[in-house]
Design an enzyme around this catalytic site. Sequence first.
Site, PDB file in Angstrom:
ATOM      1  N   TYR A   1     -15.107   1.366  18.756  1.00  9.97           N
ATOM      2  CA  TYR A   1     -15.780   1.781  17.519  1.00  9.97           C
ATOM      3  C   TYR A   1     -15.180   3.108  17.060  1.00  9.97           C
ATOM      4  O   TYR A   1     -15.156   4.083  17.798  1.00  9.97           O
ATOM      5  CB  TYR A   1     -17.273   1.915  17.799  1.00  9.97           C
ATOM      6  CG  TYR A   1     -18.166   2.108  16.582  1.00  9.97           C
ATOM      7  CD1 TYR A   1     -17.672   2.203  15.289  1.00  9.97           C
ATOM      8  CD2 TYR A   1     -19.544   2.170  16.734  1.00  9.97           C
ATOM      9  CE1 TYR A   1     -18.500   2.371  14.202  1.00  9.97           C
ATOM     10  CE2 TYR A   1     -20.400   2.336  15.652  1.00  9.97           C
ATOM     11  CZ  TYR A   1     -19.872   2.438  14.392  1.00  9.97           C
ATOM     12  OH  TYR A   1     -20.711   2.606  13.310  1.00  9.97           O
ATOM     13  N   CYS A   2     -14.650   3.129  15.836  1.00  6.50           N
ATOM     14  CA  CYS A   2     -14.104   4.350  15.222  1.00  6.50           C
ATOM     15  C   CYS A   2     -12.975   4.910  16.090  1.00  6.50           C
ATOM     16  O   CYS A   2     -12.030   4.205  16.406  1.00  6.50           O
ATOM     17  CB  CYS A   2     -15.225   5.352  14.984  1.00  6.50           C
ATOM     18  SG  CYS A   2     -14.770   6.755  13.948  1.00  6.50           S
TER      19      CYS A   2
END
Length: 762
Positions: A500-501
């Site tokens: 994530y990210c």
Amino acid sequence: MADNAAANAAAAKPRGRTAKAAASGSGKTAAAKPAESAAARRGSGAAKSGTKAAGGAAGKASATRRKPAASTAKKTAGTAARSAAKPAGKAAGTSASGRSGRAATKPAAAKTGSAAAARKPATPGKAPTAASRAARSDAASQTAAAPADLKSAASVTSGGAQPNAAAATSQADGQGQPAPSSPRLTENMERLESLTQRLASALSQRPMHDPGVEGPGADLMVNASMAWAKMWAEQPARILEQQVKYWGATLSHYAELQSQFVGGKTAAAEEAEPETDKRFRNPLWQSHPYFNTVKSQYQINAQAMRDAAQHLDTLSPTDQHRLNWLTNQVIDMFAPTNFFATNPDAIQKALETEGESLVKGLENLVRDVELHGGEMVVSLADRDAFAVGENIGTAPGRVVRQAPLYELIQFSPSTEQVHATPVVIFPPWINKFYILDLKPRNSLIRWIVDQGYTLFVVSWKNPDPSYADTGLEDYVSAYLSVMDAIEEITAEPKLNAIGYCIGGTTLSLTLSLMAQRGDDRINSATFFTTLTDFSEQGEFVPFLQDDFVEGITAEVQRSGIFASHLMTRTMSFLRANDLVWGPAIRSYLMGEAPPAFDLLYWNGDATNLPGKMTIDYLRGLCQQNLLVGDGYPMMNHKLHLSDITLPICAIGCETDHIAPWKYSWRGVKQMGSDDKRFILSESGHIAGIVNPPSKKKYGHYTGSGDFSGEPEQWQEAADFISGSWWPTWEAWLRTHSGDRVPAREPEAGLGPAPGSYVHQKY
């Protein structure tokens, strides 16, 4: 006449001694006592009869000549009267020497035998003078021997005269009675004074930062100035046109306003187009001439500033972007809604609460400054409304491994059987993992477990300065360590990974390294809002130039970390009106408590970044884009996106301003896999990901694996599906997760989820 002149002269002089001194002096002689008594009766009689000529020290004295026998008493009483009537300041002196000066200062005449001096009748219709009102207010606090003589124009203390007491008396009752003061208002004023001292003390604790972190470097200012000078020399007509446009709009606005007043219209003229700026929703911005003028002129000024900053021919596209961003920051900062005197909502609230809203606002400001060590970072959520592990981040599980950089959490199964291939989530370490487990109803962690998966999640360490030398290579090593632990716990040779990210960016580095090493433990990879190709920097352009990066470099060399409040501030100014000025208005000007909003609470629960890792990321990935270009050097390898050949699914968010979906799509395009899928969710960086099926709020686009064109072409050909993307992605994940096996309960481990690292704050 002589008596009148002497009285006027005494009234005009600065006050020499206190009324108390006058009462204890020659006024105590036997000859003065009848005069004092007479003066007291005359003052009392004047107040009872409601005459407006009583004032000064002893009311209105008789205009008749006094007999020689009374000279001693007259002299004594006059001394006391003059002392009591001396003004406290220029205003009192002016009043005493003006039209009512004689009435305020004539000494009382002594009463001898049965002969009493006649009092001069009051002049009808004249209001009491300032001196007379002050005198009546002061008389009650003096000795009973000469009450009329002690009605002075200013309150008296042992230290000298205080400000004119007339200011504290009521004007409504006409009797000079003290005005009832509001205990609430008085208390608020005292609290404001105390809070102001606390604020000054808190601001003094603010550490000094490198100038590069605080604002654009001098190079931008020099380049912009040179571009303006060049335009003046080569295109003076263009600048004159901008000036004519600005002054024409300004004068037209004021002419319209003046015509409204001349026509007797006190309301502002109706605007041709409805107001779309949500900052000006209060009807007073449209109807009230003052607020409407302020708003309209602000909008004219803002447009003139944008026109002046845009399209400077000699600026590079990057510098033009930086200048436009800086101009908009200045415009937003000086919006009239940000100041009390020009914010109708704040003024109304202050009046309604007798200043209580301003006190609460200052309390909120002091709390935020103290909380952030002297930095002014507005709180977006009520920090007392949530506790991780109690009412957010409550999914059941155990901490099964702990390392210096992470804790590994295995969540308890909710089904009797699970897919054989476990799943691991690598969240970003800029914030904390419980964004995926805020509440049971919107928890992606719970939802994945409910679909029959063995789920592991990494909880990253919140680093202190001792982690200064921790770099991206250490995080990649942590990824490999997590994979080793999961293989040991589950005895499964494969696993599915989610990043994530920045967790996804680092996962891409890890996958490239594993591919070059021949490590095939990852069965499939999913990327949530992940950037891997930094050839386009979007809204981060101002923060990825040398001035800012060099400022951060100096900052981390000094402190060892990139502090969480600096990161929060940087991210917030990408949406300044929503994340800075709007919350500041509600909290500081309106005195409102921050909302109990779990998402905003998580947003404020930021973490520090290790110094070396910060520079590795900014220099090697964001600025040099090595993962796409020459290769990112790590562990004697050059890592490329093209090394990633396993099945890929990427989720982008349509309005994401942190990881724009088009940039994310282009990164996936450059990966070497033949099995690639892209899902585009509606909404932004967080709300687009935390989008449970039960809400049925945001839909998503899903299309083919054809990445030969551009992202706009992909979206045009994609199918739109109402509702959450979670089921669509899970259907893809299921095909890479193997058969069902008995559910795996986590081992006793090191304690319950969410672990200890998630609670660390510095």
